[in-house]
Every structure is written in structure tokens, then in C-alpha cells.
Motif scaffolding. Structure first.
Motif, PDB file in Angstrom:
ATOM      1  N   ARG A 191      -5.940  48.272  11.266  1.00 57.22           N
ATOM      2  CA  ARG A 191      -5.742  48.325   9.814  1.00 57.22           C
ATOM      3  C   ARG A 191      -5.272  49.700   9.338  1.00 57.22           C
ATOM      4  NH1 ARG A 191      -7.404  43.980   7.029  1.00 57.22           N
ATOM      5  NH2 ARG A 191      -8.704  42.438   8.102  1.00 57.22           N
ATOM      6  N   GLU A 192      -5.776  50.763   9.956  1.00 60.13           N
ATOM      7  CA  GLU A 192      -5.417  52.101   9.495  1.00 60.13           C
ATOM      8  C   GLU A 192      -3.954  52.448   9.770  1.00 60.13           C
ATOM      9  OE1 GLU A 192      -7.557  52.486  13.515  1.00 60.13           O
ATOM     10  OE2 GLU A 192      -7.777  51.358  11.633  1.00 60.13           O
ATOM     11  N   LYS A 193      -3.297  51.705  10.660  1.00 57.08           N
ATOM     12  CA  LYS A 193      -1.893  51.964  10.982  1.00 57.08           C
ATOM     13  C   LYS A 193      -0.940  51.005  10.272  1.00 57.08           C
ATOM     14  CE  LYS A 193      -2.558  54.100  15.520  1.00 57.08           C
ATOM     15  NZ  LYS A 193      -2.171  54.072  16.950  1.00 57.08           N
ATOM     16  N   ARG A 194      -1.482  50.110   9.463  1.00 59.23           N
ATOM     17  CA  ARG A 194      -0.640  49.137   8.780  1.00 59.23           C
ATOM     18  C   ARG A 194      -0.009  49.735   7.528  1.00 59.23           C
ATOM     19  NH1 ARG A 194      -4.508  43.683   9.225  1.00 59.23           N
ATOM     20  NH2 ARG A 194      -4.830  43.871  11.489  1.00 59.23           N
ATOM     21  N   ASN A 195       1.086  49.136   7.120  1.00 61.50           N
ATOM     22  CA  ASN A 195       1.779  49.563   5.908  1.00 61.50           C
ATOM     23  C   ASN A 195       1.016  49.032   4.697  1.00 61.50           C
ATOM     24  OD1 ASN A 195       3.591  49.871   3.733  1.00 61.50           O
ATOM     25  ND2 ASN A 195       5.352  49.758   5.116  1.00 61.50           N
ATOM     26  N   ASP A 196       0.496  49.918   3.871  1.00 61.08           N
ATOM     27  CA  ASP A 196      -0.316  49.489   2.729  1.00 61.08           C
ATOM     28  C   ASP A 196       0.492  49.418   1.431  1.00 61.08           C
ATOM     29  OD1 ASP A 196       0.103  52.151   2.400  1.00 61.08           O
ATOM     30  OD2 ASP A 196      -2.009  52.718   2.192  1.00 61.08           O
ATOM     31  N   GLY A 197       1.820  49.493   1.561  1.00 63.56           N
ATOM     32  CA  GLY A 197       2.665  49.406   0.377  1.00 63.56           C
ATOM     33  C   GLY A 197       2.865  47.970  -0.082  1.00 63.56           C
ATOM     34  N   SER A 198       3.594  47.803  -1.155  1.00 61.01           N
ATOM     35  CA  SER A 198       3.894  46.478  -1.674  1.00 61.01           C
ATOM     36  C   SER A 198       4.878  45.765  -0.737  1.00 61.01           C
ATOM     37  CB  SER A 198       4.497  46.581  -3.070  1.00 61.01           C
ATOM     38  OG  SER A 198       5.764  47.225  -3.001  1.00 61.01           O
ATOM     39  N   LEU A 199       5.056  44.462  -0.978  1.00 63.50           N
ATOM     40  CA  LEU A 199       6.010  43.706  -0.170  1.00 63.50           C
ATOM     41  C   LEU A 199       7.417  44.260  -0.323  1.00 63.50           C
ATOM     42  CD1 LEU A 199       4.816  40.000  -0.619  1.00 63.50           C
ATOM     43  CD2 LEU A 199       4.613  41.441   1.413  1.00 63.50           C
ATOM     44  N   LEU A 200       7.736  44.754  -1.517  1.00 67.77           N
ATOM     45  CA  LEU A 200       9.058  45.344  -1.738  1.00 67.77           C
ATOM     46  C   LEU A 200       9.260  46.556  -0.839  1.00 67.77           C
ATOM     47  CD1 LEU A 200      11.685  45.311  -3.363  1.00 67.77           C
ATOM     48  CD2 LEU A 200      10.559  46.767  -5.067  1.00 67.77           C
ATOM     49  N   VAL A 201       8.225  47.390  -0.732  1.00 75.79           N
ATOM     50  CA  VAL A 201       8.291  48.566   0.137  1.00 75.79           C
ATOM     51  C   VAL A 201       8.387  48.149   1.596  1.00 75.79           C
ATOM     52  CG1 VAL A 201       7.018  50.587   0.963  1.00 75.79           C
ATOM     53  CG2 VAL A 201       7.053  50.046  -1.480  1.00 75.79           C
ATOM     54  N   VAL A 202       7.614  47.128   1.963  1.00 73.35           N
ATOM     55  CA  VAL A 202       7.605  46.636   3.346  1.00 73.35           C
ATOM     56  C   VAL A 202       8.988  46.166   3.757  1.00 73.35           C
ATOM     57  CG1 VAL A 202       6.762  44.795   4.841  1.00 73.35           C
ATOM     58  CG2 VAL A 202       5.162  46.038   3.385  1.00 73.35           C
ATOM     59  N   TYR A 203       9.618  45.362   2.931  1.00 78.85           N
ATOM     60  CA  TYR A 203      10.921  44.811   3.297  1.00 78.85           C
ATOM     61  C   TYR A 203      12.056  45.802   3.118  1.00 78.85           C
ATOM     62  CZ  TYR A 203       8.979  40.207   4.110  1.00 78.85           C
ATOM     63  OH  TYR A 203       8.260  39.163   4.636  1.00 78.85           O
ATOM     64  N   SER A 204      11.833  46.847   2.328  1.00 81.16           N
ATOM     65  CA  SER A 204      12.865  47.871   2.190  1.00 81.16           C
ATOM     66  C   SER A 204      13.081  48.626   3.497  1.00 81.16           C
ATOM     67  CB  SER A 204      12.496  48.854   1.072  1.00 81.16           C
ATOM     68  OG  SER A 204      11.371  49.644   1.437  1.00 81.16           O
ATOM     69  N   LYS A 205      12.075  48.585   4.372  1.00 83.43           N
ATOM     70  CA  LYS A 205      12.198  49.278   5.657  1.00 83.43           C
ATOM     71  C   LYS A 205      13.210  48.604   6.572  1.00 83.43           C
ATOM     72  CE  LYS A 205       7.842  51.727   5.716  1.00 83.43           C
ATOM     73  NZ  LYS A 205       6.697  52.188   6.506  1.00 83.43           N
ATOM     74  N   LEU A 206      13.574  47.370   6.247  1.00 85.42           N
ATOM     75  CA  LEU A 206      14.642  46.713   6.992  1.00 85.42           C
ATOM     76  C   LEU A 206      15.940  47.507   6.874  1.00 85.42           C
ATOM     77  CD1 LEU A 206      13.986  42.981   6.046  1.00 85.42           C
ATOM     78  CD2 LEU A 206      13.832  43.948   8.335  1.00 85.42           C
ATOM     79  N   PHE A 207      16.150  48.124   5.736  1.00 90.17           N
ATOM     80  CA  PHE A 207      17.375  48.895   5.510  1.00 90.17           C
ATOM     81  C   PHE A 207      17.236  50.324   6.033  1.00 90.17           C
ATOM     82  CE2 PHE A 207      16.991  45.655   2.188  1.00 90.17           C
ATOM     83  CZ  PHE A 207      18.189  44.959   2.360  1.00 90.17           C
ATOM     84  N   ARG A 208      16.007  50.849   5.991  1.00 96.80           N
ATOM     85  CA  ARG A 208      15.800  52.229   6.431  1.00 96.80           C
ATOM     86  C   ARG A 208      16.052  52.407   7.925  1.00 96.80           C
ATOM     87  NH1 ARG A 208      10.110  53.724   3.293  1.00 96.80           N
ATOM     88  NH2 ARG A 208      10.818  53.158   1.182  1.00 96.80           N
ATOM     89  N   VAL A 209      15.741  51.394   8.716  1.00 98.05           N
ATOM     90  CA  VAL A 209      15.910  51.553  10.165  1.00 98.05           C
ATOM     91  C   VAL A 209      17.380  51.746  10.542  1.00 98.05           C
ATOM     92  CG1 VAL A 209      13.820  50.252  10.734  1.00 98.05           C
ATOM     93  CG2 VAL A 209      16.001  49.046  10.568  1.00 98.05           C
ATOM     94  N   PHE A 210      18.299  51.291   9.675  1.00 96.07           N
ATOM     95  CA  PHE A 210      19.717  51.452   9.977  1.00 96.07           C
ATOM     96  C   PHE A 210      20.169  52.900   9.827  1.00 96.07           C
ATOM     97  CE2 PHE A 210      20.008  46.808   9.111  1.00 96.07           C
ATOM     98  CZ  PHE A 210      20.576  46.443  10.322  1.00 96.07           C
ATOM     99  N   CYS A 211      19.334  53.724   9.182  1.00 93.54           N
ATOM    100  CA  CYS A 211      19.669  55.150   9.069  1.00 93.54           C
ATOM    101  C   CYS A 211      19.500  55.869  10.407  1.00 93.54           C
ATOM    102  CB  CYS A 211      18.787  55.818   8.015  1.00 93.54           C
ATOM    103  SG  CYS A 211      19.039  55.183   6.337  1.00 93.54           S
ATOM    104  N   ASN A 212      18.784  55.225  11.324  1.00 88.50           N
ATOM    105  CA  ASN A 212      18.593  55.787  12.661  1.00 88.50           C
ATOM    106  C   ASN A 212      19.797  55.398  13.524  1.00 88.50           C
ATOM    107  OD1 ASN A 212      17.799  56.170  15.427  1.00 88.50           O
ATOM    108  ND2 ASN A 212      15.652  56.124  14.796  1.00 88.50           N
ATOM    109  N   LYS A 213      20.630  56.371  13.848  1.00 87.99           N
ATOM    110  CA  LYS A 213      21.878  56.101  14.562  1.00 87.99           C
ATOM    111  C   LYS A 213      21.634  55.469  15.921  1.00 87.99           C
ATOM    112  CE  LYS A 213      26.141  58.325  16.170  1.00 87.99           C
ATOM    113  NZ  LYS A 213      26.861  59.618  16.299  1.00 87.99           N
TER     114      LYS A 213
END
Length: 398
Positions: A191-213
Motif C-alpha cells: 500500500r505504501e508504494k501505490r499511487n494515492d492520486g486521483s484516477l485522472l492522475v493515475v491515467y495521466s501517467k500513460l502519457f508521462r512514460v512516453f517522455c522516457n526516450k
């Protein structure tokens, strides 16, 4: 075997390997029955082949939905729920009155099966890092390689005694068995390693991973290999059975032999001292073998000549997969669920693109073209990726 992997025992890698293999099971298991289904549903080959595309769309969409959500809710509950839905959707497929309804249910079945695909990779990333992760992915790949062997062979054997519905009854049973196995797994994301943000924040990470070349290049490289791979999968029932005249069971044996070489390739990847080397030479071999396969298909070579080329192609495919996966997942460890979703979904997006293309015109020629294009694009992406990884390793050594 790596000592870190030995500590987890046998049950965990076997179960995760079987869950990873849900992609092949959803697509490969009923391949020998595809020609029969055209008669059952009074549908065209392209309409029945669309069921493969429908399954892959479901597998892609399901991973996008489930992967990031697991970063917030944990892995185990979603995994058990996915297996339950897979069993239910498999049962509903048996009741489909026409090919259009069947194809819609295949999307649902694929989305449920996606839970096994995406969460098994996420759980592996939770447990391992670096070389142990690469070795564990290779181990999963080897177990995963068994699924394409037994799936069409078992499906072909069943088709000799039962209709396609018998095949889907077995899929239902597999879903129930894996649901029971999933219930025995431990939660890998505390539980301490889980994302505690909203669902919007959780799914926004789908786009963030593309910033990693590195993640993006690894994913694109893998996606191109799957364009070639699914072109082979979609065309093979018609090539082996309609053109070379094999029975469904004979086709399943040939398909199983080819799939066995994927497992060999994944195991060979662990023999390289540097994973990057396996990826580089795997991409080169993949290109060469694709050209050989294309030449054999275009010029209608005897099956005895074509088969070794298929084996070479799929062994090269297997050599690349665990390395590409470990590079992508290790580069986005803090967003393992989102990264696993993108990585896994990309492969089935590639499949949904390749599958309809191979049925356009002469299937021997059209599939040959798609196979070569996929391998060429893979090589064009992989070689620069390998060079960048090598430069980074040299800079760290200094």
C-alpha cells in the motif's frame, strides 16, 4: 538460474508465465478452427479473421485500462477479477448467434485476458530489477513459449473430435484454473508504494512514460516485431491449410514446432553477457529471416524450405523479446503498471494492424510484404537504441 529468482520457487514463475501467455492463448488456441468457423457462421474468411483483430483490440484496450489502475489498487484483486471475467466472456462466446456478435464478445474476452498479460509483467517488475529482471522475463518468455506450442496443437486435436465450441470450453476451463492460481499469489505492490492520486492522475501517467526516450524506443522496437509476428499468425492457418493442404491437426503441429523455437530464442537471450548484444543481433537476424520467409512465400517454395525460414524468424523474435521488455520496464520502474500497459497494448495494436492487411489480395504475397516491413522498421529503431544504451554504459564506467 539467478539466485534472486530461485528464492520465489516454482509456483510464482509458472503462474505468471501462464498469465503472460494469455495473449497467445486468446489468439492461437482456436487458429486451427478458423476455416471451420467460416462455414459455421456462414461468413467470409475476412469476417472470421476479424475475430483475431477483435481479440487483439480487447487485449490492447484492457491493458490500458487495467495497468495504470493496478498502480493505485494493487495487482492481485484486479488479476483475480480479470480471470473471472475471462471465464464469463468465454462462455458467452459459445452462445454467439452470428459472427458479428462473436467478434464483439471477442473484444470483451480480450479485455479480460489482458489483465493476466499486463499484471504478470507488473508483478515481475515489483519483484526484480536489472539483470535478475531480464532473466526472469526470459524465464517467463520460455514458459510463454510453451503456450503457443500447446495452444494450437491442443486446439487442432480438439477440432478433430469437436467443433470450435469445444475449443472455447477449454478456454473457459483455463480461465477458471488461472483464477484459482491467481488467488494463491501474494500481493507484490504494498500500500505504501501505490499511487494515492486521483484516477485522472493515475491515467495521466500513460502519457508521462512516453517522455522516457529509452522506454519509447524499446516499445516501438517491440511493436514492429509484433507486426511481423502477427502477420505470420494471421496468415498461417490459410497458408498451411488452404495452400499447402495440411489438416487442422497437421497445421497445429507445424505451428507448435515454430512456437517452440520462440522459447528457445528467449532462453538463448540469457546466454549473452550483455543483454544489449542479444537485442542487437536478434534484430539483425530478424531482418534476415524475414527476407528469407518473404522470398519463400512469394515464389511458392516447398513447405520443407519454408518451415526452416519460419523457425529462424521466430527464434530471432524470441531472442529479442525478454531483453526489449526488461529494458522498457526497468526504465519506468516507478510507473510499472502504466509502462506495462503501454508496452503490452502496443504489441496488440500492432497485431490489429497487421491481421487485416495479410488478407488483402494474395495472402502469400501480402503477408510477405507485411513481414518484411515490420522487420525493417524494427531494425531501424533497435540499432540506434542499442548504440545509445552502449554509450550510456561506457559513460557510467568512466
Amino acid at each position: 538460474m539467478n539466485s534472486a529468482i530461485k528464492k520465489v520457487g516454482v509456483f510464482v514463475p509458472v503462474t505468471l508465465g501462464m498469465l503472460t501467455a494469455f495473449g497467445p492463448f486468446v489468439t492461437d488456441f482456436y487458429l486451427p478452427s478458423v476455416p471451420e468457423m467460416t462455414d459455421y457462421f456462414h461468413a467470409s474468411p475476412s469476417a472470421v479473421a476479424a475475430s483475431l483483430t477483435a481479440g487483439m483490440i480487447g487485449l490492447a484496450a484492457g491493458q490500458i485500462l487495467i495497468g495504470p489502475l493496478s498502480d493505485k489498487c494493487g495487482r492481485k484483486f484486479l488479476l483475480v477479477l480479470s480471470m473471472l471475467l475471462f471465464a464469463v466472456s468465454s462462455f458467452l462466446c459459445l452462445l454467439a448467434p452470428d459472427i458479428n456478435t462473436f467478434n464483439l464478445l471477442r473484444i470483451l474476452q480480450g479485455m479480460a485476458g489482458a489483465g493476466g498479460v499486463v499484471l504478470s509483467k507488473s508483478m515481475a517488475t515489483d519483484m526484480f530489477t536489472g539483470k535478475p529482471l531480464s532473466d526472469f522475463m526470459a524465464l517467463l518468455g520460455a514458459i510463454n513459449g510453451i503456450a503457443p506450442i500447446f495452444a494450437p496443437v491442443l486446439g487442432g486435436g480438439l477440432s478433430m473430435f469437436f467443433s470450435w465450441k469445444g475449443v472455447f470450453c477449454v478456454l473457459l476451463a483455463i480461465g477458471v484454473i488461472l483464477m484459482c492460481c491467481s488467488m494463491r499469489l501474494k500481493e507484490t505492490l504494498p500500500r505504501e508504494k501505490r499511487n494515492d492520486g486521483s484516477l485522472l492522475v493515475v491515467y495521466s501517467k500513460l502519457f508521462r512514460v512516453f517522455c522516457n526516450k529509452r522506454f519509447t524506443m524499446s516499445t516501438l522496437s517491440m511493436m514492429m516485431t509484433f507486426i511481423t509476428f502477427f502477420a505470420y499468425i494471421s496468415a498461417s492457418p490459410f497458408i498451411f491449410q488452404k495452400i499447402y493442404g495440411l489438416t487442422p491437426f497437421e497445421f497445429s503441429l507445424c505451428f507448435g514446432l515454430n512456437a517452440f523455437t520462440i522459447g528457445i530464442g528467449t532462453l538463448l537471450s540469457t546466454r549473452f553477457h550483455h543483454s544489449n548484444t542479444a537485442l542487437k543481433w536478434g534484430s539483425i537476424d530478424f531482418m534476415v529471416s524475414a527476407l528469407l520467409v518473404a522470398a519463400c512465400q512469394v515464389f511458392s517454395a516447398p513447405l520443407a524450405v519454408l518451415m526452416p525460414c519460419y523457425i529462424y524468424l521466430l527464434m530471432s523474435f524470441g531472442l529479442m523479446q525478454p531483453v526489449s521488455m526488461s529494458i522498457a520496464m526497468d526504465s519506468e520502474r516507478s510507473n510499472a503498471g502504466a509502462a506495462s500497459a503501454i508496452y503490452g497494448a502496443a504489441s496488440f495494436v500492432a497485431g490489429s494492424i497487421a491481421s487485416p492487411l495479410v488478407t488483402m489480395g494474395n495472402i502469400m504475397t501480402s503477408s510477405a510484404v507485411v513481414i518484411v516491413i515490420g522487420a525493417l522498421l524494427c531494425l531501424a529503431i533497435t540499432l540506434p537504441l542499442c548504440s545509445e544504451i552502449k554509450r550510456e554504459a561506457m559513460n557510467k564506467a568512466r
